[in-house]
Design a protein around this motif. Structure first.
Motif, PDB file in Angstrom:
ATOM      1  N   THR A 289      12.000 -21.800 -52.391  1.00 36.12           N
ATOM      2  CA  THR A 289      11.660 -20.798 -53.393  1.00 36.12           C
ATOM      3  C   THR A 289      11.157 -21.452 -54.674  1.00 36.12           C
ATOM      4  N   LEU A 290      11.779 -22.572 -55.063  1.00 38.79           N
ATOM      5  CA  LEU A 290      11.412 -23.243 -56.314  1.00 38.79           C
ATOM      6  C   LEU A 290       9.990 -23.789 -56.293  1.00 38.79           C
ATOM      7  N   ILE A 291       9.444 -24.012 -55.104  1.00 37.80           N
ATOM      8  CA  ILE A 291       8.049 -24.470 -55.047  1.00 37.80           C
ATOM      9  C   ILE A 291       7.161 -23.424 -54.365  1.00 37.80           C
ATOM     10  N   ASN A 292       7.646 -22.170 -54.442  1.00 37.81           N
ATOM     11  CA  ASN A 292       6.838 -20.990 -54.087  1.00 37.81           C
ATOM     12  C   ASN A 292       6.561 -20.829 -52.598  1.00 37.81           C
ATOM     13  N   TYR A 293       7.430 -21.349 -51.755  1.00 39.61           N
ATOM     14  CA  TYR A 293       7.335 -21.053 -50.332  1.00 39.61           C
ATOM     15  C   TYR A 293       7.978 -19.688 -50.062  1.00 39.61           C
ATOM     16  N   GLN A 294       7.541 -19.058 -48.997  1.00 40.59           N
ATOM     17  CA  GLN A 294       8.121 -17.775 -48.601  1.00 40.59           C
ATOM     18  C   GLN A 294       9.110 -17.919 -47.452  1.00 40.59           C
ATOM     19  N   THR A 351      12.816 -15.598 -43.850  1.00 45.68           N
ATOM     20  CA  THR A 351      12.416 -15.668 -45.253  1.00 45.68           C
ATOM     21  C   THR A 351      13.457 -16.378 -46.117  1.00 45.68           C
ATOM     22  N   ASN A 352      12.959 -17.046 -47.152  1.00 42.53           N
ATOM     23  CA  ASN A 352      13.856 -17.620 -48.149  1.00 42.53           C
ATOM     24  C   ASN A 352      14.682 -16.538 -48.821  1.00 42.53           C
ATOM     25  N   MET A 357      20.301 -15.474 -50.465  1.00 43.20           N
ATOM     26  CA  MET A 357      21.192 -14.489 -51.067  1.00 43.20           C
ATOM     27  C   MET A 357      22.652 -14.972 -51.085  1.00 43.20           C
ATOM     28  N   ASP A 358      23.450 -14.353 -51.963  1.00 39.87           N
ATOM     29  CA  ASP A 358      24.903 -14.561 -52.020  1.00 39.87           C
ATOM     30  C   ASP A 358      25.310 -15.993 -52.336  1.00 39.87           C
ATOM     31  N   GLY A 359      24.573 -16.652 -53.234  1.00 38.93           N
ATOM     32  CA  GLY A 359      24.909 -18.022 -53.603  1.00 38.93           C
ATOM     33  C   GLY A 359      26.285 -18.156 -54.227  1.00 38.93           C
ATOM     34  N   GLY A 401      13.217 -14.319 -64.723  1.00 32.97           N
ATOM     35  CA  GLY A 401      12.438 -13.264 -64.077  1.00 32.97           C
ATOM     36  C   GLY A 401      11.282 -13.786 -63.258  1.00 32.97           C
ATOM     37  N   LYS A 402      11.412 -15.009 -62.753  1.00 34.22           N
ATOM     38  CA  LYS A 402      10.288 -15.637 -62.058  1.00 34.22           C
ATOM     39  C   LYS A 402      10.540 -15.869 -60.578  1.00 34.22           C
ATOM     40  N   ILE A 403      11.600 -15.274 -60.023  1.00 28.28           N
ATOM     41  CA  ILE A 403      11.755 -15.275 -58.568  1.00 28.28           C
ATOM     42  C   ILE A 403      10.862 -14.164 -58.034  1.00 28.28           C
ATOM     43  N   HIS A 404      10.022 -14.479 -57.051  1.00 22.73           N
ATOM     44  CA  HIS A 404       9.019 -13.505 -56.596  1.00 22.73           C
ATOM     45  C   HIS A 404       9.572 -12.510 -55.579  1.00 22.73           C
ATOM     46  N   TYR A 405      10.882 -12.411 -55.469  1.00 24.67           N
ATOM     47  CA  TYR A 405      11.511 -11.400 -54.636  1.00 24.67           C
ATOM     48  C   TYR A 405      12.830 -11.007 -55.299  1.00 24.67           C
TER      49      TYR A 405
END
Length: 472
Positions: A289-294, A351-352, A357-359, A401-405
């Protein structure tokens, strides 16, 4: 006919426990069947489709080599529609023919703190369920639902029943049972408490099969391959495993004839799976996620991320799980390599978002135990510290606010998480959180290890995106 009632007809149950019973029925042993429904009003479309189809659905499995297999799963004979009073589930659970009640609610759905106590201070829905139970009403948590079902079963004199946890919770039978007994004790129902202690067992179990949330593509592939338009179709990897402690008070299916491992103790299997698979899975999801993979496979196929995961297992996990004093019965190096090959399966399209989720539940459950053991042995935590460092960087991205999901975390207090990210020293604030770290919270060795790892995470993100994160 013996019935196994399952609470939570999500994708994982239908790709795992239901499949094993389907395989048993195919051998001619039809002495057990499945009934199931949800304790919350989710998946309404899927539940409706299953009702129309009499509980049947198509499962697509895909191997790492890209081989697709399609099968109609028919082991669920009764789909119970959701109602707020859980009347259908309660009626089925109180029936003498029901001899196992199983459940899948995700790790965070057990509301247990680091000391395995119910965390009433944090969770409003748990407090609401407790008040409902005191008033004789069912609730929306697993404890509220089970309390209502078991009250009705006791009143009906329907006999003993096994409570089977099918989630990725360490010592899942013991811990969910403890949570249930604590919940009922708080209701003041001493008669029900005594009945449960005498008339139920709660086997520990380990479950494994990667099962992404179904997408419209799955339905399209199923229709193209089989001709059936199935709105309840789902997909999973070809790998499947279930290890269960053989502790059933009211009988069970002959699962051992279809590949389930029935054992005296699941501890070694459970630790291997949680630390080598579950923790690694989350590591790859956060890093990707940090390098914009899905997708998970994208991260696993990235040599830097794969190496992070490999080093975490090799350097820090295997040495504490396989020791001369307590040798592991599993070949952990082989298991590690199998896990990474499974995660690299591009056809799964996992999906990432699903895995990340649930970290706030996964950190104390999946990752902190390895750090705790390494520190107790006065050994380096450099490799395992990358996992909390990645999660902290992920939280900071979420905070901005920069997580794309949409990030989902039942155990997280958003205000607390935002405060961590806004602190003058986010690493120190993160490592001081007792929900995440228990008695290790604030340990200087933990702080320093995560701080060094966070610097590596900054370099990783910068190298892959060309943009240095503002904070890490």
């Amino acid at each position: 006919m013996n019935v196994m009632l399952h609470l939570g007809l999500g994708s994982f149950h239908r790709a795992h426990q239901a499949v094993y019973l389907h395989e048993l029925q195919k051998t001619g042993d039809r002495s057990w069947t499945l009934a199931g429904g949800n304790i919350r009003p989710d998946m309404a479309d899927t539940i409706a489709a299953l009702q129309v189809q009499g509980g049947a659905y198509t499962l697509e499995t895909i191997s790492p080599a890209g081989e697709h297999h399609y099968e109609r799963i028919t082991s669920i004979s009764k789909v119970i529609p959701f109602t707020p009073d859980l009347a259908g589930l309660i009626e089925q659970g109180a029936s003498r023919e029901t001899q196992i009640i199983s459940f899948t609610v995700t790790e965070a759905g057990y509301y247990l703190d680091a000391k395995n106590r119910l965390d009433l201070d944090t969770f409003a829905d748990l407090r609401a369920d407790l008040e409902a139970a005191r008033a004789g009403q069912p609730g929306a948590t697993i404890y509220g639902a089970l309390t209502a079902i078991l009250q009705a079963r006791r009143a009906a004199e329907a006999g003993a029943v096994t409570l089977l946890n099918c989630d990725n919770l360490r010592h899942n039978g013991d811990r969910s049972r403890s949570g249930l007994l604590q919940f009922i004790e708080l209701t003041g129902d001493t008669e029900l408490l005594a009945w449960i202690q005498t008339n139920t067992t709660s086997p520990n179990a380990m479950v494994d099969r990667i099962t992404p949330r179904p997408t419209p593509d799955v339905r399209e592939r199923v229709k193209a391959a089989t001709g059936a338009d199935d709105p309840a179709a789902l997909m999973g990897e070809s790998f499947i495993q279930w290890v269960i402690e053989d502790n059933f008070i009211a009988g069970r299916p002959a699962w051992e004839t279809v590949g389930v491992e029935m054992v005296k103790s699941v501890d070694a299997f459970e630790e291997a799976k949680i630390r080598l698979l579950n923790a690694t899975h989350s590591c790859i999801a956060w890093a990707g996620t940090l390098i914009n993979y899905q997708y998970i496979h994208e991260g696993t196929q990235n040599p830097v991320i794969r190496r992070l995961a490999y080093d975490y297992v090799t350097d820090d996990v295997i040495p504490v799980l396989d020791t001369p004093e307590n040798p592991c019965p599993l070949n952990l190096a082989k298991y590690r390599d199998t896990v990474l090959d499974r995660f690299a399966n591009a056809a799964i399209q996992d999906t990432n978002q699903r895995v990340a989720m649930d970290g706030f539940s996964k950190m104390p459950g999946f990752i902190a135990p390895t750090i705790r053991q390494r520190l107790a042995r006065k050994e380096s935590i450099d490799s395992v510290a990358m996992l909390p460092a990645l999660f902290l960087a992920y939280l900071q991205r979420w905070h901005a606010g920069k997580i794309h999901y949409t990030y989902q975390d039942q155990a997280m207090d958003p205000a607390v998480a935002h405060a961590m990210c806004e602190a003058a020293d986010p690493v120190a604030a993160f490592c001081a959180d007792t929900l995440l770290w228990g008695e290790m919270a604030g340990d200087p060795r933990l702080v320093e290890g995560v701080r060094r790892a966070s610097e590596r995470v900054v370099r990783f993100i910068t190298a892959h995106t060309g943009v240095r994160p503002e904070r890490a």
